[in-house]
Motif scaffolding. Structure first.
Motif, PDB file in Angstrom:
ATOM      1  N   MET A   1       0.809  -1.213  -0.186  1.00 49.96           N
ATOM      2  CA  MET A   1      -0.071   0.218   0.026  1.00 49.96           C
ATOM      3  C   MET A   1       0.738   1.328   0.119  1.00 49.96           C
ATOM      4  N   LYS A   2       0.480   2.350  -0.742  1.00 50.28           N
ATOM      5  CA  LYS A   2       1.075   3.492  -0.643  1.00 50.28           C
ATOM      6  C   LYS A   2       0.788   4.516   0.248  1.00 50.28           C
ATOM      7  N   SER A   3       1.752   5.132   0.764  1.00 49.70           N
ATOM      8  CA  SER A   3       1.382   6.332   1.681  1.00 49.70           C
ATOM      9  C   SER A   3       0.976   7.618   0.585  1.00 49.70           C
ATOM     10  N   SER A   4       0.482   8.262   1.378  1.00 50.31           N
ATOM     11  CA  SER A   4      -0.109   9.734   0.576  1.00 50.31           C
ATOM     12  C   SER A   4       0.099  10.959   1.708  1.00 50.31           C
ATOM     13  N   VAL A   6      -1.435  13.740   0.850  1.00 52.26           N
ATOM     14  CA  VAL A   6      -2.608  14.542   0.872  1.00 52.26           C
ATOM     15  C   VAL A   6      -3.663  14.286   1.723  1.00 52.26           C
ATOM     16  N   ILE A   7      -3.810  12.902   2.162  1.00 53.21           N
ATOM     17  CA  ILE A   7      -5.040  12.603   2.879  1.00 53.21           C
ATOM     18  C   ILE A   7      -4.440  12.535   4.476  1.00 53.21           C
ATOM     19  N   SER A   8      -5.235  12.897   5.373  1.00 54.18           N
ATOM     20  CA  SER A   8      -4.700  12.650   6.892  1.00 54.18           C
ATOM     21  C   SER A   8      -5.710  12.096   7.851  1.00 54.18           C
ATOM     22  N   GLU A   9      -6.703  11.979   7.295  1.00 55.96           N
ATOM     23  CA  GLU A   9      -7.617  11.308   8.003  1.00 55.96           C
ATOM     24  C   GLU A   9      -8.860  10.498   7.254  1.00 55.96           C
ATOM     25  N   CYS A  10      -9.772   9.653   7.932  1.00 52.80           N
ATOM     26  CA  CYS A  10     -10.491   8.904   7.146  1.00 52.80           C
ATOM     27  C   CYS A  10     -11.494   9.861   6.180  1.00 52.80           C
ATOM     28  N   GLN A  11     -11.816   9.584   4.917  1.00 49.28           N
ATOM     29  CA  GLN A  11     -12.698  10.300   4.188  1.00 49.28           C
ATOM     30  C   GLN A  11     -13.973   9.633   4.082  1.00 49.28           C
ATOM     31  N   GLN A  12     -13.983   8.513   4.635  1.00 47.84           N
ATOM     32  CA  GLN A  12     -15.363   7.571   4.690  1.00 47.84           C
ATOM     33  C   GLN A  12     -15.511   7.419   3.091  1.00 47.84           C
ATOM     34  N   CYS A  13     -14.784   6.866   2.484  1.00 47.65           N
ATOM     35  CA  CYS A  13     -14.990   6.527   1.083  1.00 47.65           C
ATOM     36  C   CYS A  13     -15.615   5.132   1.054  1.00 47.65           C
ATOM     37  N   GLY A  14     -15.111   4.425   1.770  1.00 50.66           N
ATOM     38  CA  GLY A  14     -15.624   3.051   1.979  1.00 50.66           C
ATOM     39  C   GLY A  14     -14.572   1.950   1.272  1.00 50.66           C
ATOM     40  N   VAL A  15     -13.614   2.421   0.694  1.00 52.72           N
ATOM     41  CA  VAL A  15     -12.654   1.449  -0.409  1.00 52.72           C
ATOM     42  C   VAL A  15     -12.182   0.378   0.418  1.00 52.72           C
ATOM     43  N   LYS A 102      -5.302   2.686   8.332  1.00 52.90           N
ATOM     44  CA  LYS A 102      -5.406   3.984   7.895  1.00 52.90           C
ATOM     45  C   LYS A 102      -4.686   4.144   6.354  1.00 52.90           C
ATOM     46  N   CYS A 103      -5.626   4.251   5.307  1.00 55.73           N
ATOM     47  CA  CYS A 103      -5.189   4.148   4.048  1.00 55.73           C
ATOM     48  C   CYS A 103      -4.220   5.061   3.830  1.00 55.73           C
ATOM     49  N   TRP A 104      -3.801   6.102   4.331  1.00 53.31           N
ATOM     50  CA  TRP A 104      -2.831   7.119   4.047  1.00 53.31           C
ATOM     51  C   TRP A 104      -1.480   6.924   4.889  1.00 53.31           C
ATOM     52  N   ASP A 105      -1.691   5.953   5.807  1.00 50.11           N
ATOM     53  CA  ASP A 105      -0.373   5.549   6.503  1.00 50.11           C
ATOM     54  C   ASP A 105      -0.548   4.364   7.157  1.00 50.11           C
ATOM     55  N   THR A 106      -0.022   3.061   6.525  1.00 50.18           N
ATOM     56  CA  THR A 106      -0.124   1.972   6.892  1.00 50.18           C
ATOM     57  C   THR A 106       0.715   1.146   7.955  1.00 50.18           C
ATOM     58  N   LYS A 107       1.436   2.162   8.411  1.00 49.10           N
ATOM     59  CA  LYS A 107       2.348   1.733   9.660  1.00 49.10           C
ATOM     60  C   LYS A 107       1.745   0.902  10.790  1.00 49.10           C
ATOM     61  N   ASP A 108       0.762   1.692  11.272  1.00 53.52           N
ATOM     62  CA  ASP A 108      -0.123   0.851  12.367  1.00 53.52           C
ATOM     63  C   ASP A 108      -0.678  -0.506  11.998  1.00 53.52           C
TER      64      ASP A 108
END
Ligand code: SF4
Length: 222
Positions: A1-4, A6-15, A102-108
């Motif tokens: 998974m890639k880090s981004s 741009v996003i820093s919180e859940c956008q509730q996109c459901g993906v 967290k799709c923007w940061d998969t460390k956890d």
């Protein structure tokens, strides 16, 4: 998974939730024990079963039970995802993987992924009768053996290998039927107790079951 960045919180996109429900860890045990998440909403990927590796990608043979939340119908979309507003219907009680992802940061999620997993025996080893059946099924329908027999059948059309696989598939189907009829068990809990039916999962070994003159036979999936 890639880090981004741009996003820093859940956008509730459901993906994330559309890609499949979480695997359960020991910390999730109370969710099942307290009946917050019913076992009919779970399924087990059994030891040795081929499965998609969500973090590293690709197919892998799982080293132990992985208990997951079911998808809707034949889709992977988590059963608890509200499709209208893309919200989680058990948000306050969502499992640990969902909290960590967290799709923007998969460390956890990478830290906890595949660690301290919850196994079927943690939940049902105290249930007289059922656990013995689950263990017996696991032994008789061993995915390592299925892999070996599948290769023999595909490589050299080994009839003995075909019969042994079909015997496992028949046993698996019969056991499920029996448990529902005589054990008065909810049909929907079967995929948690015994994993998904072999009739379905055999396709992951490149094989399908067909009827030939009223008899089951194996064919190589094209
Ligand atoms: S339990 Fe909730 S947060 Fe977790 S995958 Fe399902 S819908 Fe998403």
């Amino acid at each position: 998974m890639k880090s981004s960045n741009v996003i820093s919180e859940c956008q509730q996109c459901g993906v994330c939730c559309e890609k499949g429900g979480p695997a359960f860890h020991r910390a999730d045990k109370p969710l099942v024990e307290k009946g917050i998440i019913l076992s009919k909403y779970l399924f087990t990927i059994r030891e040795g079963e081929p499965a998609h590796e969500n973090v590293k990608g690709g197919l892998t043979r799982v080293p132990s039970d992985i208990i997951k939340i079911k998808g809707k119908g034949d889709a992977w979309r988590c059963v608890f995802l509200d499709e209208m507003d893309k919200s989680c219907r058990i948000y306050e009680n969502r499992p640990v993987e969902c909290r960590a992802l967290k799709c923007w940061d998969t460390k956890d999620i990478e830290k906890i992924y595949l660690r301290d997993l919850l196994y079927r025996k943690d939940l049902i080893s105290g249930m007289g009768g059922i656990w013995e059946l689950v263990e017996d099924h696991q032994q008789r329908c061993d995915y390592g053996l299925i892999e070996t027999l599948s290769r023999l059948f595909k490589d050299s059309n080994d009839k003995d290998a075909e019969e042994r696989i079909l015997e496992m598939i028949r046993y698996d189907a019969h056991l499920r039927e029996l448990i529902v009829k005589k054990g008065n068990m909810d049909k929907e809990t079967l995929d948690f107790l015994f994993g998904r039916p072999l009739l379905k999962t055999i396709t992951m070994f490149g094989l399908i079951v067909q009827q030939d003159g009223g008899q089951w036979c194996l064919r190589i999936k094209t």
